[in-house]
Design an enzyme around this catalytic site. Structure first.
Site, PDB file in Angstrom:
ATOM      1  N   GLY A  55     -26.030 -16.030  -0.967  1.00 15.04           N
ATOM      2  CA  GLY A  55     -26.982 -15.517  -1.958  1.00 15.04           C
ATOM      3  C   GLY A  55     -28.346 -15.215  -1.349  1.00 15.04           C
ATOM      4  NE  ARG A  56     -29.466 -20.418   2.180  1.00  9.90           N
ATOM      5  CZ  ARG A  56     -28.369 -21.004   1.709  1.00  9.90           C
ATOM      6  NH1 ARG A  56     -28.016 -20.812   0.451  1.00  9.90           N
ATOM      7  NH2 ARG A  56     -27.622 -21.761   2.479  1.00  9.90           N
TER       8      ARG A  56
ATOM      9  CG  HIS B 261     -61.922 -17.964  -0.968  1.00 11.42           C
ATOM     10  ND1 HIS B 261     -63.255 -18.096  -0.664  1.00 11.42           N
ATOM     11  CD2 HIS B 261     -61.503 -16.853  -0.319  1.00 11.42           C
ATOM     12  CE1 HIS B 261     -63.635 -17.078   0.108  1.00 11.42           C
ATOM     13  NE2 HIS B 261     -62.578 -16.315   0.335  1.00 11.42           N
TER      14      HIS B 261
ATOM     15  CD  GLU C 209     -30.670 -21.335 -14.134  1.00 13.81           C
ATOM     16  OE1 GLU C 209     -29.449 -21.094 -13.922  1.00 13.81           O
ATOM     17  OE2 GLU C 209     -31.264 -22.287 -13.608  1.00 13.81           O
TER      18      GLU C 209
ATOM     19  CD  GLU D 106     -30.147 -22.205  -2.113  1.00 16.46           C
ATOM     20  OE1 GLU D 106     -29.589 -21.131  -1.841  1.00 16.46           O
ATOM     21  OE2 GLU D 106     -30.493 -22.497  -3.267  1.00 16.46           O
TER      22      GLU D 106
ATOM     23  CE  LYS E  44     -26.647 -24.303  -9.571  1.00 17.54           C
ATOM     24  NZ  LYS E  44     -25.780 -23.382  -8.852  1.00 17.54           N
TER      25      LYS E  44
ATOM     26  CE  LYS F 142     -21.472 -15.582  -2.566  1.00 15.00           C
ATOM     27  NZ  LYS F 142     -21.776 -16.274  -1.332  1.00 15.00           N
TER      28      LYS F 142
HETATM   29  O1  LIG Z   1     -26.145 -15.245  -7.587  1.00 17.52           O
HETATM   30  P1  LIG Z   1     -25.745 -16.467  -8.338  1.00 17.52           P
HETATM   31  O2  LIG Z   1     -24.302 -16.828  -8.135  1.00 17.52           O
HETATM   32  O3  LIG Z   1     -26.088 -16.336  -9.798  1.00 17.52           O
HETATM   33  O4  LIG Z   1     -26.568 -17.683  -7.761  1.00 17.52           O
HETATM   34  C1  LIG Z   1     -27.958 -17.707  -7.789  1.00 17.52           C
HETATM   35  C2  LIG Z   1     -28.535 -18.730  -6.851  1.00 17.52           C
HETATM   36  O5  LIG Z   1     -28.090 -20.016  -7.214  1.00 17.52           O
HETATM   37  C3  LIG Z   1     -27.827 -20.782  -6.048  1.00 17.52           C
HETATM   38  O6  LIG Z   1     -26.453 -20.919  -5.940  1.00 17.52           O
HETATM   39  C4  LIG Z   1     -28.476 -22.129  -6.107  1.00 17.52           C
HETATM   40  O7  LIG Z   1     -28.319 -22.739  -7.340  1.00 17.52           O
HETATM   41  C5  LIG Z   1     -28.391 -19.951  -4.911  1.00 17.52           C
HETATM   42  O8  LIG Z   1     -27.821 -20.250  -3.700  1.00 17.52           O
HETATM   43  C6  LIG Z   1     -28.152 -18.581  -5.408  1.00 17.52           C
HETATM   44  O9  LIG Z   1     -28.924 -17.633  -4.714  1.00 17.52           O
END
Ligand SMILES: O=P(O)(O)OC[C@H]1O[C@](O)(CO)[C@@H](O)[C@@H]1O
Length: 541
Positions: free
Chosen positions: A264-265, A381, A210, A350, A506, A204
């Site tokens: 995002g979610r 199990h 990452e 979240e 972060k 987003k």
């Molecule tokens: O889509 P982006 O901006 O890379 O963010 C990834 C995820 O990181 C977050 O901001 C949390 O760190 C989530 O809310 C989001 O889904």
């Protein structure tokens, strides 16, 4: 919780804790219509909450709470584009992404529907091209594999849905890389060929460390084999930050946007759903959106006692705030829904894992619960021992399809169903000491161990049944859980649509990187952190 519901909450609490707690086994014996009374359905989607410790008075109080909280007004405000995400001053319009009607949806006076439809159309054309082989890799070979690089909402939704809808997949294979751990991308790319691979960078913000780090690794993987010029033909991007995407060098016709009014979610309905569309095709993706849209309409129009998200939210609030249960387990009896608990963890925790109200003051009740789970029957199990005999009560949410896709394996599906229903029955009924003794005597066994065979019972669970897990039903299921989270947030009194709680970790990771790399010393960090860095550096040699 919000002050408006305090009186009704106290009444509920004294009913629950005050007199003798309700015994569900007795209730089922005394009320032959209990299932009918405490279940609701939308077509083939059934919610049975009769195995929760609720009676008519409890439900009436919960309905009262829904009114006092003005849930319907708040729901309508969300659908109408009010800036209910107040801390970020944003509308919350993921529902517009799946709006299949002709109605306009406005964000600050601007009808967002033409923009949404334009992106959906561009996604459809791109997917048709890739699936049909007219859009190929740089050497002209058909794309066989898609690697989606994203994390959180840019990973969990596509990963969960692609697995869930495997029987409908007739496109390229999809793979998902999320973790900064190099093992994730290394293991994923190890089995793939650059010539026939398309990488989607999904973010987003297009700043998430990452995703950007893994994207650079994937870019090098393509460029090392096919050359720098080939990169454009092996990448696509999904983001709200189109200016940042441009800098990565991805051609415009492979960039799919979405908007700040999509969290995002809550973004699987947007271009973030591109891997799913590539896998199942635009038409089935449309059915997925339609399912969610129909659930939206149901949420907007059904009376509370027939309204699945309202009921799920009210029962969830009852369990967390009134009964004090700190977690809930989601157990899909469906191997293809094995990523659903992880998806719901982000969606729910979240959204509702917050300690302050909208105006920044501390909550006077609990936040949302811990959400966790694994598919059945595997979980039986593993941790069901604790669910049945542990000292904490954990409400369980069972999810099961009436029909499996493996028609040749009908008996296996019947066994799956029997296990699912047996677990909820066992949680509710339990087994008394007398029953345990009688059973052991009947088998001629030593009754000295009878106490170990006692199950307290009276443990709540609810069951969601649907006909079959197809794109339409998966759309309904996800939308149902989204709205449930919304309902609970309104009662708790928090903003479900921001996520400030992810910031501190972060910031500290950014500050610690030079320390870990040995470029700075650990001054200013606590002795535990400094000691751990020292130890790791020594082991790195
Ligand atoms: O889509 P982006 O901006 O890379 O963010 C990834 C995820 O990181 C977050 O901001 C949390 O760190 C989530 O809310 C989001 O889904």
């Amino acid at each position: 919780m919000i002050p408006d519901i305090r009186q009704s909450f106290l009444k509920l609490q004294s009913r629950y804790a005050g007199s003798a707690p309700m015994n569900m086994r007795d209730a089922f014996e005394q009320e032959p219509d209990r299932f009918k009374q405490f279940s609701a359905r939308l077509d083939d989607l059934l919610l049975d909450y009769s195995k929760c410790a609720v009676d008519e008075q409890t439900m009436a109080l919960l309905e009262g709470i829904a009114k006092e909280a003005k849930l319907e007004d708040k729901r309508d405000a969300m659908f109408a584009g009010a800036h209910i995400n107040a801390t970020e001053d944003r509308a919350v319009l993921h529902t517009a992404l799946r709006n299949r009607s002709d109605e306009a949806v406005h964000d600050d006076g601007h009808n967002v529907m033409p923009d949404i439809r334009a992106v959906l159309e561009a996604m459809g054309a791109f997917c048709d091209g890739v699936r049909g082989g007219t859009i190929t890799g740089s050497t002209g070979k058909k794309i066989t594999d898609i690697v989606n690089i994203g994390i959180g909402g840019s990973d969990l939704g596509p990963a969960m849905t692609c697995l869930a809808l495997a029987p409908y997949c007739d496109g390229p294979r999809t793979h998902f890389v999320s973790n900064i751990d190099g093992a994730h991308i290394a293991d994923t790319l190890a089995g793939l060929t650059p010539e026939t691979t398309l990488v989607i960078i999904a973010s987003k913000t297009f700043t998430t460390v990452e995703t950007m780090t893994n994207a650079a690794t994937a870019r090098k993987w393509i460029a090392d084999t096919l050359g720098d010029d080939a990169v454009g033909e092996h990448f696509a991007a999904v983001s709200t930050a189109l200016d940042k995407v441009a800098a990565f060098g991805i051609p415009q016709d492979r960039v799919f946007g979405f908007w700040d009014f999509v969290g995002g979610r809550y973004s699987i309905w947007s271009a973030i759903g591109l891997p799913l569309m590539l896998e199942i095709g635009p038409q089935r993706f449309g059915e997925f959106l339609q399912g969610a849209h129909d659930l939206d309409r149901h949420f907007q129009t059904a009376p509370t006692r027939e309204n699945l998200p309202m009921l799920l939210g009210l029962i969830g609030f009852f369990h967390r705030a009134v009964c004090g249960f700190t977690s809930r387990a989601v157990i899909p009896y469906d191997q293809r829904l094995s990523r659903l608990p992880a998806y719901l963890q982000q969606l729910d925790m979240e959204s509702n894992g917050k300690g302050v109200t909208m105006d920044g003051s501390a909550l006077d009740g609990p936040s949302g619960p811990l959400v966790w789970g694994e598919p059945g029957t595997n979980s039986q199990h593993a941790f069901f021992q604790l669910l049945h005999q542990g000292t904490d009560i954990i409400p369980v949410e069972f999810i099961i399809a009436a029909r499996g896709h493996e028609t040749g394996l009908k008996r296996q599906h019947d066994l799956l169903v029997a296990n699912c229903l047996a677990q909820s029955e066992a949680l509710m009924r339990g087994r008394t000491l007398d029953e345990a003794r009688a059973q052991m005597e009947a088998k001629g066994a030593d009754t000295a161990l009878a106490a170990h065979r006692v199950f307290a019972g009276n443990r709540p669970s609810l069951t969601l049944v649907h006909r079959q897990l197809d794109p339409y039903t998966l759309g309904r299921l996800i939308a149902l859980y989204e709205h449930r989270v919304f309902v609970e947030a309104q009662l708790i009194g928090i903003n479900a649509f921001d996520q400030w709680g992810v910031e501190l970790g972060k910031e500290l990771a950014t500050a610690l990187l030079p320390v870990v790399e040995g470029k700075e010393d650990a001054a200013g960090h606590d002795s535990s952190t400094a000691g751990l860095v020292d130890f790791i550096q020594a082991e790195q040699g």
